[in-house]
Design a protein around this motif. Structure first.
Motif, PDB file in Angstrom:
ATOM      1  N   LYS A 140       0.797  -1.227   0.000  1.00 51.47           N
ATOM      2  CA  LYS A 140       0.000   0.000   0.000  1.00 51.47           C
ATOM      3  C   LYS A 140       0.830   1.277   0.000  1.00 51.47           C
ATOM      4  CE  LYS A 140      -4.057  -2.141   2.134  1.00 51.47           C
ATOM      5  NZ  LYS A 140      -5.016  -2.098   3.256  1.00 51.47           N
ATOM      6  N   SER A 141       1.857   1.353   0.823  1.00 53.29           N
ATOM      7  CA  SER A 141       2.571   2.620   0.980  1.00 53.29           C
ATOM      8  C   SER A 141       3.917   2.588   0.277  1.00 53.29           C
ATOM      9  CB  SER A 141       2.783   2.927   2.467  1.00 53.29           C
ATOM     10  OG  SER A 141       3.757   2.057   3.021  1.00 53.29           O
ATOM     11  N   ARG A 142       4.401   3.773  -0.053  1.00 55.39           N
ATOM     12  CA  ARG A 142       5.733   3.868  -0.660  1.00 55.39           C
ATOM     13  C   ARG A 142       6.814   3.422   0.314  1.00 55.39           C
ATOM     14  NH1 ARG A 142       6.593   9.269  -4.340  1.00 55.39           N
ATOM     15  NH2 ARG A 142       4.792   9.034  -5.709  1.00 55.39           N
ATOM     16  N   ASN A 143       6.619   3.713   1.598  1.00 51.59           N
ATOM     17  CA  ASN A 143       7.603   3.290   2.592  1.00 51.59           C
ATOM     18  C   ASN A 143       7.743   1.778   2.611  1.00 51.59           C
ATOM     19  OD1 ASN A 143       8.272   5.882   3.455  1.00 51.59           O
ATOM     20  ND2 ASN A 143       6.698   5.917   5.048  1.00 51.59           N
ATOM     21  N   THR A 312       0.765   2.662  -5.574  1.00 51.41           N
ATOM     22  CA  THR A 312       0.648   2.656  -4.122  1.00 51.41           C
ATOM     23  C   THR A 312      -0.327   3.760  -3.721  1.00 51.41           C
ATOM     24  OG1 THR A 312       2.509   4.190  -3.904  1.00 51.41           O
ATOM     25  CG2 THR A 312       3.007   1.833  -3.822  1.00 51.41           C
ATOM     26  N   GLU A 313      -0.673   3.786  -2.450  1.00 51.58           N
ATOM     27  CA  GLU A 313      -1.533   4.849  -1.953  1.00 51.58           C
ATOM     28  C   GLU A 313      -0.771   6.175  -1.942  1.00 51.58           C
ATOM     29  OE1 GLU A 313      -2.819   3.558   1.860  1.00 51.58           O
ATOM     30  OE2 GLU A 313      -4.260   2.105   1.069  1.00 51.58           O
ATOM     31  N   PRO A 314      -1.484   7.303  -2.001  1.00 54.03           N
ATOM     32  CA  PRO A 314      -0.798   8.606  -1.978  1.00 54.03           C
ATOM     33  C   PRO A 314       0.049   8.753  -0.714  1.00 54.03           C
ATOM     34  CG  PRO A 314      -3.102   8.860  -2.597  1.00 54.03           C
ATOM     35  CD  PRO A 314      -2.952   7.444  -2.144  1.00 54.03           C
ATOM     36  N   GLY A 315       1.124   9.473  -0.860  1.00 53.34           N
ATOM     37  CA  GLY A 315       2.005   9.690   0.284  1.00 53.34           C
ATOM     38  C   GLY A 315       3.459   9.593  -0.137  1.00 53.34           C
ATOM     39  N   ALA A 316       4.285  10.470   0.428  1.00 50.77           N
ATOM     40  CA  ALA A 316       5.697  10.511   0.060  1.00 50.77           C
ATOM     41  C   ALA A 316       6.506   9.599   0.965  1.00 50.77           C
ATOM     42  CB  ALA A 316       6.212  11.942   0.151  1.00 50.77           C
ATOM     43  N   SER A 318       9.329   8.722   3.669  1.00 55.45           N
ATOM     44  CA  SER A 318       9.899   9.427   4.810  1.00 55.45           C
ATOM     45  C   SER A 318      11.319   9.862   4.444  1.00 55.45           C
ATOM     46  CB  SER A 318       9.929   8.510   6.031  1.00 55.45           C
ATOM     47  OG  SER A 318      10.823   7.427   5.811  1.00 55.45           O
ATOM     48  N   ARG A 322      13.855   7.997   1.884  1.00 54.57           N
ATOM     49  CA  ARG A 322      14.265   8.665   0.655  1.00 54.57           C
ATOM     50  C   ARG A 322      15.789   8.573   0.492  1.00 54.57           C
ATOM     51  NH1 ARG A 322      12.307  12.350  -2.969  1.00 54.57           N
ATOM     52  NH2 ARG A 322      10.279  12.230  -1.926  1.00 54.57           N
TER      53      ARG A 322
END
Length: 344
Positions: A140-143, A312-316, A318, A322
């Protein structure tokens, strides 16, 4: 290599339920029962790993000083334990890589299979094409995507680098004479070789022992997997960093594999002709062939799995992740070998 494509059943009810609002259901013993996790299957994984172990030991006979009694199959089987200086460290690198992915996926609650190792005896000089981990659902998340994508290559390098340093320290430096098969040279490999061996005299080279060969092979498979395209490890890392822009960047990275093949042909053909090789073009094509083969493998992967990375879901990312993503992609540049295997 991991595969995090979303898997859905063919049931229309299940597909619709994913996006439907929750219904109000009166309390009952089965209403609030959580879904059962898929049981962890391991028999097929274990069988494939056992075959890969045998295949890697057979490949190790190319790199270790094996002295079978004769040319019989029985004699080769008896000599296989002598291949352990290559096979054991190389298998350790593969296991670290794949279980890095596996534990990262589990830590993020992503249902992941155990690694499916791919034995490839005789055809591959390494005895394997690595392994695949299948994942159900989506990341789901970029992390989470960054953690799962980068954990395998980084874990593999943690093992591969000391293996290579130890192997290089035990390898011998000799004078070179005539054409020879040379391992690929990346910037990181050249640095590690300098640290382990020091300056090498002109017309001399390091003749890699089996353990050094295992460490070098670990760098090579990491470089292949870190290519920022599709659902290779590097594709996951790049998508976590760049988002949907990575679909465009990935197409360029895929073409880079073809460019590396053509570059080898263009560079080595006139050089081999000047040296008087009878089949200069054929030898040049052989030097670039690993890139053409990898281009074809990735092409099939993109045709089967889709050219666009699952979103993935929206969101940058951490800030810390990065930085990890940038470092991982820099490692890809440092590990890239223009000619993975070459006749010189």
């Amino acid at each position: 290599m991991t595969d995090d494509r979303r898997f859905t059943t063919s049931s229309a009810l299940d597909i619709e339920a994913e996006g439907a609002p929750a219904a109000t259901i009166s309390a009952g013993p089965s209403a609030a029962a959580p879904p059962r996790p898929t049981p962890l299957r391991w028999k097929k994984n274990l069988a494939l790993f056992a075959l890969t172990v045998v295949s890697v030991f057979v490949a190790g006979t190319l790199w270790a000083p094996i002295t079978p009694e004769d040319d019989s199959l029985l004699s080769l089987v008896k000599a296989l334990p002598q291949a352990w200086p290559f096979a054991v460290p190389f298998l350790s690198i593969l296991l670290a890589h794949e279980f890095g992915h596996y534990f990262a996926a589990r830590a993020h609650g992503v249902e992941a299979s155990l690694p499916y190792f791919i034995p490839l005896p005789v055809v591959s000089p390494l005895g394997t094409m690595g392994a695949v981990i299948s994942m159900k659902g989506t990341i789901k998340s970029r992390n989470a995507l960054l953690d799962i994508g980068a954990s395998g290559p980084l874990a593999g390098l943690v093992v591969a680098i000391p293996v290579l340093l130890v192997g290089l320290a035990r390898s011998e430096v000799h004078a070179t004479s005539g054409p020879a098969l040379q391992e690929g040279r990346s910037l990181l490999y050249l640095l590690l070789r300098w640290l382990a061996v020091g300056p090498i005299p002109e017309s001399h080279d390091v003749f890699l022992g089996p353990t050094a060969m295992a460490g070098w092979a670990g760098l090579l498979i990491t470089a292949f997997n870190l290519f920022p395209v599709g659902q290779l490890d590097g594709g996951h890392v790049a998508y976590a960093l760049f988002g949907e822009k990575q679909d465009r960047y990935g197409r360029a990275a895929h073409l880079l594999m073809l460019a590396l093949f053509l570059g080898n042909v263009a560079y080595f053909t006139p050089r081999f002709r000047a040296e008087g090789l009878p089949d200069a073009l054929g030898a040049a094509i052989a030097n670039g062939m690993p890139w053409l083969m990898w281009f074809g493998v990735v092409y099939v992967m993109l045709r089967v799995g889709g050219r666009e990375h699952p979103p993935t879901e929206p969101g940058a990312l951490s800030p810390a992740r990065r930085a990890i993503a940038v470092v991982t992609l820099i490692l890809f540049v440092l590990l890239l070998m223009p000619t993975p295997f070459g006749t010189y």
